[in-house]
Design an enzyme around this catalytic site. Structure first.
Site, PDB file in Angstrom:
ATOM      1  N   LYS A  56      28.195  40.195  26.755  1.00  0.00           N
ATOM      2  CA  LYS A  56      28.327  38.871  25.747  1.00  0.00           C
ATOM      3  C   LYS A  56      28.250  37.616  27.032  1.00  0.00           C
ATOM      4  O   LYS A  56      27.628  36.700  27.074  1.00  0.00           O
ATOM      5  CB  LYS A  56      29.665  38.649  25.311  1.00  0.00           C
ATOM      6  N   CYS A  76      34.915  38.367  26.672  1.00  0.00           N
ATOM      7  CA  CYS A  76      35.892  39.024  26.441  1.00  0.00           C
ATOM      8  C   CYS A  76      35.451  39.791  25.289  1.00  0.00           C
ATOM      9  O   CYS A  76      34.599  39.353  24.183  1.00  0.00           O
ATOM     10  CB  CYS A  76      37.037  38.354  26.152  1.00  0.00           C
ATOM     11  N   ASP A  77      36.141  40.953  24.873  1.00  0.00           N
ATOM     12  CA  ASP A  77      36.096  41.854  23.559  1.00  0.00           C
ATOM     13  C   ASP A  77      37.170  42.705  23.397  1.00  0.00           C
ATOM     14  O   ASP A  77      37.742  43.319  24.287  1.00  0.00           O
ATOM     15  CB  ASP A  77      34.748  42.724  23.518  1.00  0.00           C
ATOM     16  N   SER A  78      37.552  42.750  22.032  1.00  0.00           N
ATOM     17  CA  SER A  78      38.976  43.620  21.782  1.00  0.00           C
ATOM     18  C   SER A  78      38.570  44.557  20.631  1.00  0.00           C
ATOM     19  O   SER A  78      37.750  44.352  19.915  1.00  0.00           O
ATOM     20  CB  SER A  78      39.894  42.721  21.434  1.00  0.00           C
TER      21      SER A  78
END
Length: 206
Positions: A56, A76-78
């Site tokens: 991203k 960010c990624d969760s």
């Protein structure tokens, strides 16, 4: 902004991540990557969120204007892992209800990957934070009411700690802000590792 500090660019559409940064004294520009997450298929949650966060950030970098050539880009990624299975955002209400029927009374691990790329210094750091989340044992009726709010459909793991979902979380072990989508302590450590004094960024919002 001070001339010796780069512009922070948040490569995420998440309002919760933006609020976390703003509350901590940062003034980020928001750029949404629109990266197709289905391109990344990994079975380990930490490896998955790190790769997605990096992808991203890199996609946003490709679209930056000349005046942001020295920007500091944060991707960010969760995901939530439960009993070894990875859960992102549910695709519809039916899946969200089934997800919560599994989550109730159970414990999950919320992973958030952070990719921080300093274009001016040609430096990148990629790290993940993990937090244990213990969910309340709620009824089918409560689950259905929660899903009707549409909140679970917008969140990794089908819940938002800072929203209605906070009512159904019994306990958290680890970083609180990580569950919201961005670990502020980890972000501070990453900035310091690159060589920035985190408090200098406050001057941009005072």
């Amino acid at each position: 902004m001070r001339v010796d500090l780069p512009q922070l660019v948040l490569a995420s559409a998440s309002p919760a991540r933006l609020r976390l940064l703003q509350t901590a004294g940062f003034s980020p520009q928001v750029r949404v990557s629109d990266f197709d997450e289905s391109q990344v298929q990994l079975s380990h949650p930490e490896a998955l969120v790190n790769q997605l966060a990096t992808a991203k950030a890199e996609m946003v970098i490709q679209s930056l204007e000349t005046d942001l050539a020295h920007a500091l880009v944060l991707g960010c990624d969760s995901v939530l892992a439960v009993d070894g299975e990875i859960h992102g955002k549910p695709k519809d209400s039916t899946e969200a209800i089934a997800r919560w029927q599994r989550l109730r009374g159970n414990c999950g691990e919320l992973y958030t990957g952070h990719a921080l790329i300093d274009l001016g210094r040609s430096t990148r750091i990629v790290r993940a934070q993990v937090t244990q989340v213990y969910f309340a044992h709620i009824s089918d009726r409560t689950i259905e009411a929660y899903v009707r709010t549409q909140e679970p459909l917008k969140c990794a793991g089908a819940f938002a700690l800072e929203g209605y979902g906070g009512l159904f979380v019994e306990k958290i072990v680890g970083c609180h802000s990580n569950v919201i989508g961005l670990s502020l302590p980890l972000f501070r450590q990453m900035l310091e590792q690159i060589g920035y004094e985190v408090t200098n960024f406050w001057e941009t919002s005072l």
